[in-house]
Design a protein around this motif. Structure first.
Motif, PDB file in Angstrom:
ATOM      1  N   GLY A 243      -6.414 -29.538 -12.709  1.00 25.49           N
ATOM      2  CA  GLY A 243      -5.652 -28.469 -12.068  1.00 25.49           C
ATOM      3  C   GLY A 243      -6.320 -27.120 -12.224  1.00 25.49           C
ATOM      4  O   GLY A 243      -6.346 -26.316 -11.284  1.00 25.49           O
ATOM      5  N   LYS A 246      -9.389 -27.053  -9.980  1.00 30.05           N
ATOM      6  CA  LYS A 246      -8.958 -26.940  -8.582  1.00 30.05           C
ATOM      7  C   LYS A 246      -8.478 -25.526  -8.268  1.00 30.05           C
ATOM      8  O   LYS A 246      -8.781 -24.965  -7.206  1.00 30.05           O
ATOM      9  CB  LYS A 246      -7.851 -27.957  -8.310  1.00 30.05           C
ATOM     10  CG  LYS A 246      -7.350 -27.967  -6.877  1.00 30.05           C
ATOM     11  CD  LYS A 246      -6.260 -29.017  -6.705  1.00 30.05           C
ATOM     12  CE  LYS A 246      -5.689 -28.997  -5.293  1.00 30.05           C
ATOM     13  NZ  LYS A 246      -4.591 -29.998  -5.138  1.00 30.05           N
ATOM     14  N   ALA A 247      -7.730 -24.936  -9.201  1.00 33.54           N
ATOM     15  CA  ALA A 247      -7.201 -23.589  -8.975  1.00 33.54           C
ATOM     16  C   ALA A 247      -8.325 -22.572  -8.870  1.00 33.54           C
ATOM     17  O   ALA A 247      -8.326 -21.720  -7.972  1.00 33.54           O
ATOM     18  CB  ALA A 247      -6.243 -23.206 -10.103  1.00 33.54           C
ATOM     19  N   ALA A 250     -10.165 -22.927  -5.597  1.00 33.27           N
ATOM     20  CA  ALA A 250      -9.396 -22.411  -4.462  1.00 33.27           C
ATOM     21  C   ALA A 250      -9.419 -20.889  -4.429  1.00 33.27           C
ATOM     22  O   ALA A 250      -9.541 -20.272  -3.362  1.00 33.27           O
ATOM     23  CB  ALA A 250      -7.958 -22.920  -4.537  1.00 33.27           C
ATOM     24  N   TRP A 280      -2.829 -22.197 -13.323  1.00 39.61           N
ATOM     25  CA  TRP A 280      -1.925 -23.289 -12.939  1.00 39.61           C
ATOM     26  C   TRP A 280      -0.848 -22.789 -11.976  1.00 39.61           C
ATOM     27  O   TRP A 280      -0.528 -23.452 -10.991  1.00 39.61           O
ATOM     28  CB  TRP A 280      -1.260 -23.881 -14.181  1.00 39.61           C
ATOM     29  CG  TRP A 280      -2.073 -24.885 -14.916  1.00 39.61           C
ATOM     30  CD1 TRP A 280      -2.855 -25.868 -14.389  1.00 39.61           C
ATOM     31  CD2 TRP A 280      -2.180 -25.022 -16.341  1.00 39.61           C
ATOM     32  NE1 TRP A 280      -3.443 -26.603 -15.389  1.00 39.61           N
ATOM     33  CE2 TRP A 280      -3.046 -26.117 -16.591  1.00 39.61           C
ATOM     34  CE3 TRP A 280      -1.626 -24.336 -17.416  1.00 39.61           C
ATOM     35  CZ2 TRP A 280      -3.370 -26.530 -17.882  1.00 39.61           C
ATOM     36  CZ3 TRP A 280      -1.941 -24.737 -18.698  1.00 39.61           C
ATOM     37  CH2 TRP A 280      -2.811 -25.837 -18.939  1.00 39.61           C
ATOM     38  N   LEU A 283      -2.003 -22.210  -8.442  1.00 40.29           N
ATOM     39  CA  LEU A 283      -2.165 -23.455  -7.715  1.00 40.29           C
ATOM     40  C   LEU A 283      -0.831 -23.924  -7.143  1.00 40.29           C
ATOM     41  O   LEU A 283      -0.739 -24.351  -5.997  1.00 40.29           O
ATOM     42  CB  LEU A 283      -2.750 -24.521  -8.633  1.00 40.29           C
ATOM     43  CG  LEU A 283      -3.104 -25.869  -8.006  1.00 40.29           C
ATOM     44  CD1 LEU A 283      -4.197 -25.696  -6.958  1.00 40.29           C
ATOM     45  CD2 LEU A 283      -3.545 -26.846  -9.079  1.00 40.29           C
ATOM     46  N   SER A 286       0.131 -21.973  -4.105  1.00 33.86           N
ATOM     47  CA  SER A 286      -0.652 -22.207  -2.893  1.00 33.86           C
ATOM     48  C   SER A 286      -0.370 -23.561  -2.275  1.00 33.86           C
ATOM     49  O   SER A 286      -0.691 -23.789  -1.112  1.00 33.86           O
ATOM     50  CB  SER A 286      -2.147 -22.102  -3.205  1.00 33.86           C
ATOM     51  OG  SER A 286      -2.543 -23.122  -4.110  1.00 33.86           O
ATOM     52  N   ASP A 287       0.229 -24.477  -3.035  1.00 28.92           N
ATOM     53  CA  ASP A 287       0.469 -25.825  -2.514  1.00 28.92           C
ATOM     54  C   ASP A 287       1.620 -25.850  -1.509  1.00 28.92           C
ATOM     55  O   ASP A 287       2.534 -25.093  -1.593  1.00 28.92           O
ATOM     56  CB  ASP A 287       0.800 -26.783  -3.669  1.00 28.92           C
ATOM     57  CG  ASP A 287      -0.471 -27.153  -4.441  1.00 28.92           C
ATOM     58  OD1 ASP A 287      -1.551 -26.822  -3.942  1.00 28.92           O
ATOM     59  OD2 ASP A 287      -0.340 -27.727  -5.522  1.00 28.92           O
TER      60      ASP A 287
END
Length: 287
Positions: A243, A246-247, A250, A280, A283, A286-287
């Protein structure tokens, strides 16, 4: 009993509640109308609490616990659990030296690091979550609570059990709940380790992470996660977390490796844990 737990503003209760809501274990935790409730146990005595925001700079605690002598200790635990004593101005001054962190802080200035009521419970939940989704881990935790936790009589809807005692889990065949046998052995081993060392999950212990890493089945990610949420180490940082990677990718619109993340995080010391929470949360937004 009702108490007000004061904090230095700002405080992002919606983020805290959102974190707890997604991870609420059926039978032990409940979230309704902006209030978090759960069962608790101390030395074989059981009760419940509910906590939520007020108009003042405080959270309102409603505590139902039969041992009045335990109240100061419970309040101290809850202050750690909800990160009420964090010096956010000092933390933000350090993190804001990085323009990315400065932007994330501006978006969520009252973000705190959610803690845990109990170290064994957090460790069990962290191990259950290894290599499976949050939802799947929560379902397993719910099965564990109903199977091995003590029944609870409570007027609060949904609170039917208390998290199992270490003695019960140390001797249980937890793989029977539906997990690999190796993971079941790790869970029982963690419970036994706490029986052997009652200070295993004590916040602020100097060698806390090293003791966790010495346990079978506990790797760096799990140890750092426990250090962040239970030992309350502000610089704890699970650098290999998917996570977090990924964050950051992004936010910076480019590929990021675990090594890239770890190197970038050097600028966030000694508050890498708060940087992780900001990542975290970005993320999830943004999801």
């Amino acid at each position: 009993m009702r108490l007000l737990l004061a904090y230095q503003p700002p405080y992002d209760w919606s983020a805290m509640l959102g974190f707890l809501s997604v991870r609420a274990v059926a039978g032990m935790e409940a979230v309704a109308d902006g209030v978090y409730s759960r069962s608790i146990g101390l030395n074989g005595v059981y009760g419940t609490f509910s906590i939520g925001p007020t108009d003042a700079d405080a959270l309102e605690l409603t505590l139902d616990f039969p041992d009045a002598m335990a109240v100061p200790g419970i309040v101290a635990r809850l202050r750690r659990m909800f990160d009420l004593d964090a010096d956010l101005p000092a933390i933000h001054r350090q993190l804001a030296r990085d323009p990315l962190m400065k932007r994330l802080i501006a978006q969520r200035p009252g973000l705190r690091v959610p803690g845990a009521w109990d170290g064994l419970e957090l460790a069990i939940r962290a191990v259950l979550g290894q290599q499976i989704t949050v939802g799947a881990a929560i379902r397993l935790a719910g099965k564990l609570v109903v199977q091995y936790g003590a029944p609870l009589q409570s007027p609060l809807a949904g609170l039917t059990h208390v998290f199992p005692e270490s003695a019960v889990l140390a001797n249980a065949d937890l793989a029977a709940l539906g997990m690999p046998k190796s993971r079941g052995r790790t869970l029982s081993g963690v419970a036994q380790a706490l029986r052997d060392d009652p200070r295993l999950f004590e916040p602020g212990r100097e060698d806390g992470v090293a003791r966790l890493l010495a346990l079978h089945g506990i790797g760096d990610w799990t140890a750092q996660y426990i250090a962040l949420r239970q030992l309350r180490e502000p610089d704890a940082f699970p650098s290999g977390d998917v996570g977090l990677i990924k964050a950051l990718a992004a936010l910076e619109s480019g590929p990021v490796t675990a090594r890239d993340l770890l190197l970038r995080a050097e600028a966030w010391r000694p508050y890498r844990g708060y940087a992780a929470q900001l990542l975290w949360t970005s993320l999830s937004r943004s999801d």
